[in-house]
Design a protein around this motif. Structure first.
Motif, PDB file in Angstrom:
ATOM      1  N   ASP A  45     -58.154  61.324   2.857  1.00  0.00           N
ATOM      2  CA  ASP A  45     -57.006  61.390   3.918  1.00  0.00           C
ATOM      3  C   ASP A  45     -57.359  61.939   5.111  1.00  0.00           C
ATOM      4  OD1 ASP A  45     -57.499  63.848   2.613  1.00  0.00           O
ATOM      5  OD2 ASP A  45     -55.470  64.494   2.818  1.00  0.00           O
ATOM      6  N   ARG A  46     -58.717  62.305   5.696  1.00  0.00           N
ATOM      7  CA  ARG A  46     -59.209  62.944   6.720  1.00  0.00           C
ATOM      8  C   ARG A  46     -60.121  62.055   7.456  1.00  0.00           C
ATOM      9  NH1 ARG A  46     -60.250  69.231   4.944  1.00  0.00           N
ATOM     10  NH2 ARG A  46     -57.994  69.700   4.318  1.00  0.00           N
ATOM     11  N   VAL A  47     -60.912  61.469   6.894  1.00  0.00           N
ATOM     12  CA  VAL A  47     -61.883  60.474   7.559  1.00  0.00           C
ATOM     13  C   VAL A  47     -62.444  59.354   6.642  1.00  0.00           C
ATOM     14  CG1 VAL A  47     -63.880  61.623   6.170  1.00  0.00           C
ATOM     15  CG2 VAL A  47     -64.345  60.749   8.731  1.00  0.00           C
ATOM     16  N   LYS A  48     -62.852  58.506   7.448  1.00  0.00           N
ATOM     17  CA  LYS A  48     -63.509  57.037   6.746  1.00  0.00           C
ATOM     18  C   LYS A  48     -64.931  56.987   7.416  1.00  0.00           C
ATOM     19  CE  LYS A  48     -62.753  52.309   5.957  1.00  0.00           C
ATOM     20  NZ  LYS A  48     -61.663  51.072   6.143  1.00  0.00           N
ATOM     21  N   VAL A  49     -66.048  56.977   6.632  1.00  0.00           N
ATOM     22  CA  VAL A  49     -67.237  56.581   7.094  1.00  0.00           C
ATOM     23  C   VAL A  49     -67.633  55.555   6.452  1.00  0.00           C
ATOM     24  CG1 VAL A  49     -69.497  57.618   7.286  1.00  0.00           C
ATOM     25  CG2 VAL A  49     -67.479  59.168   6.899  1.00  0.00           C
ATOM     26  N   TYR A  50     -68.154  54.614   7.485  1.00  0.00           N
ATOM     27  CA  TYR A  50     -68.604  53.098   7.062  1.00  0.00           C
ATOM     28  C   TYR A  50     -69.576  52.857   7.938  1.00  0.00           C
ATOM     29  CZ  TYR A  50     -65.276  51.671  10.660  1.00  0.00           C
ATOM     30  OH  TYR A  50     -64.586  51.400  11.884  1.00  0.00           O
ATOM     31  N   GLU A  51     -70.286  51.713   7.474  1.00  0.00           N
ATOM     32  CA  GLU A  51     -71.232  51.016   8.224  1.00  0.00           C
ATOM     33  C   GLU A  51     -70.708  49.465   8.273  1.00  0.00           C
ATOM     34  OE1 GLU A  51     -75.617  51.134   7.915  1.00  0.00           O
ATOM     35  OE2 GLU A  51     -75.482  49.163   7.198  1.00  0.00           O
ATOM     36  N   GLY A  52     -70.723  49.016   9.629  1.00  0.00           N
ATOM     37  CA  GLY A  52     -70.553  47.679   9.880  1.00  0.00           C
ATOM     38  C   GLY A  52     -71.798  46.774  10.319  1.00  0.00           C
ATOM     39  N   ARG A  53     -71.794  45.611   9.818  1.00  0.00           N
ATOM     40  CA  ARG A  53     -72.920  44.747   9.972  1.00  0.00           C
ATOM     41  C   ARG A  53     -72.543  43.442  10.465  1.00  0.00           C
ATOM     42  NH1 ARG A  53     -73.811  47.338   5.285  1.00  0.00           N
ATOM     43  NH2 ARG A  53     -73.333  45.250   3.758  1.00  0.00           N
ATOM     44  N   GLU A 115     -79.044  40.819  14.008  1.00  0.00           N
ATOM     45  CA  GLU A 115     -77.839  41.592  13.331  1.00  0.00           C
ATOM     46  C   GLU A 115     -77.641  42.938  13.849  1.00  0.00           C
ATOM     47  OE1 GLU A 115     -76.578  42.466   8.834  1.00  0.00           O
ATOM     48  OE2 GLU A 115     -78.587  43.536   9.434  1.00  0.00           O
ATOM     49  N   PHE A 116     -76.382  43.347  14.237  1.00  0.00           N
ATOM     50  CA  PHE A 116     -76.270  44.596  14.442  1.00  0.00           C
ATOM     51  C   PHE A 116     -75.521  45.390  13.554  1.00  0.00           C
ATOM     52  CE2 PHE A 116     -73.256  47.568  17.168  1.00  0.00           C
ATOM     53  CZ  PHE A 116     -74.085  48.240  17.495  1.00  0.00           C
ATOM     54  N   ARG A 117     -76.088  46.716  13.380  1.00  0.00           N
ATOM     55  CA  ARG A 117     -75.805  47.517  12.485  1.00  0.00           C
ATOM     56  C   ARG A 117     -75.182  48.964  12.849  1.00  0.00           C
ATOM     57  NH1 ARG A 117     -80.354  48.830   9.371  1.00  0.00           N
ATOM     58  NH2 ARG A 117     -78.891  50.455   8.372  1.00  0.00           N
ATOM     59  N   ILE A 118     -73.970  49.239  12.598  1.00  0.00           N
ATOM     60  CA  ILE A 118     -73.314  50.537  13.398  1.00  0.00           C
ATOM     61  C   ILE A 118     -72.632  51.463  12.218  1.00  0.00           C
ATOM     62  CG2 ILE A 118     -71.067  49.249  13.709  1.00  0.00           C
ATOM     63  CD1 ILE A 118     -71.088  51.264  16.481  1.00  0.00           C
ATOM     64  N   ARG A 119     -72.750  52.580  12.319  1.00  0.00           N
ATOM     65  CA  ARG A 119     -72.203  53.563  11.487  1.00  0.00           C
ATOM     66  C   ARG A 119     -71.124  53.935  12.211  1.00  0.00           C
ATOM     67  NH1 ARG A 119     -76.291  55.702   6.951  1.00  0.00           N
ATOM     68  NH2 ARG A 119     -76.807  53.540   6.273  1.00  0.00           N
ATOM     69  N   VAL A 120     -70.108  54.393  11.423  1.00  0.00           N
ATOM     70  CA  VAL A 120     -68.734  54.874  12.238  1.00  0.00           C
ATOM     71  C   VAL A 120     -67.858  56.109  11.425  1.00  0.00           C
ATOM     72  CG1 VAL A 120     -66.464  54.232  13.044  1.00  0.00           C
ATOM     73  CG2 VAL A 120     -68.336  52.581  13.191  1.00  0.00           C
ATOM     74  N   VAL A 121     -67.865  57.135  12.170  1.00  0.00           N
ATOM     75  CA  VAL A 121     -66.935  58.079  11.478  1.00  0.00           C
ATOM     76  C   VAL A 121     -65.740  58.107  12.151  1.00  0.00           C
ATOM     77  CG1 VAL A 121     -66.759  60.838  11.229  1.00  0.00           C
ATOM     78  CG2 VAL A 121     -69.290  59.756  11.001  1.00  0.00           C
ATOM     79  N   GLN A 122     -64.547  57.557  11.398  1.00  0.00           N
ATOM     80  CA  GLN A 122     -63.144  57.397  11.748  1.00  0.00           C
ATOM     81  C   GLN A 122     -62.225  58.664  11.510  1.00  0.00           C
ATOM     82  OE1 GLN A 122     -61.689  53.044  11.696  1.00  0.00           O
ATOM     83  NE2 GLN A 122     -60.338  54.167  10.458  1.00  0.00           N
ATOM     84  N   LEU A 123     -61.874  59.310  12.227  1.00  0.00           N
ATOM     85  CA  LEU A 123     -60.797  60.336  12.004  1.00  0.00           C
ATOM     86  C   LEU A 123     -59.768  59.957  11.769  1.00  0.00           C
ATOM     87  CD1 LEU A 123     -61.950  62.624  15.085  1.00  0.00           C
ATOM     88  CD2 LEU A 123     -62.996  62.434  12.859  1.00  0.00           C
ATOM     89  N   LYS A 124     -58.861  60.751  10.746  1.00  0.00           N
ATOM     90  CA  LYS A 124     -57.540  59.948  10.360  1.00  0.00           C
ATOM     91  C   LYS A 124     -56.483  60.870  10.993  1.00  0.00           C
ATOM     92  CE  LYS A 124     -58.800  57.129   6.489  1.00  0.00           C
ATOM     93  NZ  LYS A 124     -58.325  56.903   5.174  1.00  0.00           N
TER      94      LYS A 124
END
Length: 124
Positions: A45-53, A115-124
């Motif tokens: 409920d606070r954050v989503k952490v993911y990697e997009g490729r 290929e491009f890889r990015i990690r994201v910390v998305q605030l909710k």
């Protein structure tokens, strides 16, 4: 000053995820979204952490109202953002770059040759 402290703290948090990548990826959930693969490490409920490729030529779906987030480039990349108002923006990433992103609505395309890889910390 307070903003700088928050940014540094978040960067350390991101680096912590990078350092534990093998463990996190064993538990992570891969999702094949149109045009990219997303590995979700944490989603609460606070954050989503993911990697997009993104493979070369991959486009994301139109992403509406993406929340504020911190983005950490895992590899070099050349991305193109298409905004709903018609604006087009080319963004060059170098591995290790960390950027703050305000909420926005856009579609992304990998216009690079790798290929491009990015990690994201998305605030909710």
């Amino acid at each position: 000053m307070k903003t700088m402290v928050v940014l540094i703290g978040t960067t350390i948090l991101i680096l912590g995820f990078v350092g534990k990548a093998a463990t996190a990826q064993e538990k992570a959930k891969d999702e094949k979204a149109a045009g990219r693969t997303v590995t979700v490490f944490v989603d609460n409920d606070r954050v989503k952490v993911y990697e997009g490729r993104f493979s070369p030529g991959d486009k994301s779906p139109q992403m509406s109202n993406r929340p504020a987030r911190i983005e950490f480039a895992m590899t070099d990349g050349q991305m193109r953002n298409y905004y709903s108002d018609g604006k087009v923006e080319d963004v060059t990433w170098k591995a290790g770059d960390v950027k703050w992103a305000e909420p926005a609505t856009y579609q992304q395309e990998n216009v690079g040759k790798a290929e491009f890889r990015i990690r994201v910390v998305q605030l909710k």
